[in-house]
Design an enzyme around this catalytic site. Structure first.
Site, PDB file in Angstrom:
ATOM      1  N   HIS A   1      -0.858  10.827  -1.972  1.00 36.75           N
ATOM      2  CA  HIS A   1      -2.192  10.399  -1.562  1.00 36.75           C
ATOM      3  C   HIS A   1      -3.150  11.566  -1.351  1.00 36.75           C
ATOM      4  O   HIS A   1      -4.271  11.575  -1.847  1.00 36.75           O
ATOM      5  CB  HIS A   1      -2.121   9.581  -0.274  1.00 36.75           C
ATOM      6  CG  HIS A   1      -3.460   9.147   0.225  1.00 36.75           C
ATOM      7  ND1 HIS A   1      -4.208   9.922   1.096  1.00 36.75           N
ATOM      8  CD2 HIS A   1      -4.205   8.040  -0.044  1.00 36.75           C
ATOM      9  CE1 HIS A   1      -5.357   9.305   1.343  1.00 36.75           C
ATOM     10  NE2 HIS A   1      -5.375   8.161   0.669  1.00 36.75           N
TER      11      HIS A   1
ATOM     12  N   HIS B   1       0.824  -1.208   0.000  1.00 34.31           N
ATOM     13  CA  HIS B   1       0.000   0.000   0.000  1.00 34.31           C
ATOM     14  C   HIS B   1       0.859   1.259   0.000  1.00 34.31           C
ATOM     15  O   HIS B   1       1.624   1.503   0.932  1.00 34.31           O
ATOM     16  CB  HIS B   1      -0.888  -0.027   1.242  1.00 34.31           C
ATOM     17  CG  HIS B   1      -1.877   1.079   1.326  1.00 34.31           C
ATOM     18  ND1 HIS B   1      -2.059   1.816   2.466  1.00 34.31           N
ATOM     19  CD2 HIS B   1      -2.752   1.574   0.414  1.00 34.31           C
ATOM     20  CE1 HIS B   1      -3.012   2.707   2.271  1.00 34.31           C
ATOM     21  NE2 HIS B   1      -3.448   2.579   1.030  1.00 34.31           N
TER      22      HIS B   1
END
Length: 290
Positions: free
Chosen positions: A82, A40
């Site tokens: 992100h 991730h």
């Protein structure tokens, strides 16, 4: 990825014929059935998220798949980050103290390249930079890894779907070899996933979220995967997703996030998920092998 979940239930029946196989075939079959482990934002428990260092760490751990997030700068460059703000993972407040709220779209690529994207994580990563998408996919290719790419905030960046595909094409990621087994593009936005499918139908796509079982058929025209947070999952839901055929005629898959403990990894594997997205991919891999 942020938790955005909807409750959903249906019925399931999972089985195996492994006991009918010779021991060596049983081991091969079990390995084939284990969920894929995806790092991730790179191996983000061990290196600053979405940086090249996180890709390198995932490779060091022997993880084939890495996940990343894509935003767009003021001058139209795609960068890997992100948040839609630079504040959390860079020193932007120090370098540009009067530019609040420090949104990615308000900074040029050159300005972002000045920022330290590693010190917040640890001194060993001081000087790490926010990579462009081109730099990121180049590093993934160097390690012969595979890419799960998330298009972030498409409403903020009109046309980002086509632009992302253009970068991937320019870097050689839309050839048959990559399309067959090395690339997935996903988003929380169903419209963005649909746009990617319409622009390049051969690209494997995933929708991030947990649509109600009754709504799953609406996603089968453009999504190959339904990718929910693990807290929203059940064996019944995974079975319902698998019962649907996607745009390429294959059963929809399920990748779940973000799993970082051995117990949770074994739990979701028992549900029958196809992949597990983890900040600690080595922990998850060890649990699934045990």
């Amino acid at each position: 990825m942020h938790a955005r979940t909807l409750a959903a239930t249906t019925t399931a029946l999972l089985g195996t014929a492994a006991f009918l196989l010779p021991p060596s075939d049983v081991r091969a079959d079990e390995a084939a059935q284990r969920p894929t482990v995806i790092a991730h934002r790179g191996a983000s428990a061990y290196a600053p998220e979405n940086t090249l260092a996180a890709v390198d760490k995932a490779a060091e751990l022997g993880i084939d798949w890495v996940e990343n997030d894509v935003q767009r700068t003021k001058d139209g460059e795609l960068v890997v980050l992100h948040d839609d703000s630079l504040r959390r993972t860079t020193d932007v407040e120090e370098v540009f103290p009067h530019r609040a709220p420090w949104k990615v779209r308000d900074f040029t690529t050159a300005e972002i390249a000045r920022l330290d994207a590693g010190s917040w994580f640890g001194h060993a990563y001081t000087g790490a930079r926010v990579p462009t998408l081109e730099q990121y996919v180049r590093r993934v290719e160097v390690h012969h890894q595979k890419l799960l790419l998330e298009i972030k905030n498409p409403d903020l960046y009109p046309g980002i779907e086509g632009q992302t595909l253009k970068v991937l094409k320019n870097k050689g990621w839309l050839d048959q070899r990559h399309l067959a087994s090395r690339l997935i593009v996903q988003s929380f936005s169903a419209a963005a996933v649909r746009a990617v499918h319409e622009l390049k139908p051969a690209v494997k796509t995933g929708f991030l979220g947990t649509p109600a079982v009754a709504e799953l058929s609406a996603y089968t025209a453009f999504a190959d995967q339904i990718n929910p947070s693990y807290g929203s999952l059940s064996r019944q839901y995974v079975s319902a997703v698998h019962a649907c055929a996607g745009p390429h005629g294959r059963p929809l898959e399920v990748l779940t996030w973000t799993v970082d403990t051995a117990a949770t990894a074994r739990l979701v594997a028992g549900y029958g998920v196809d992949g597990v997205i983890a900040n600690k991919p080595d922990v998850v891999r060890a649990a699934l092998r045990g």
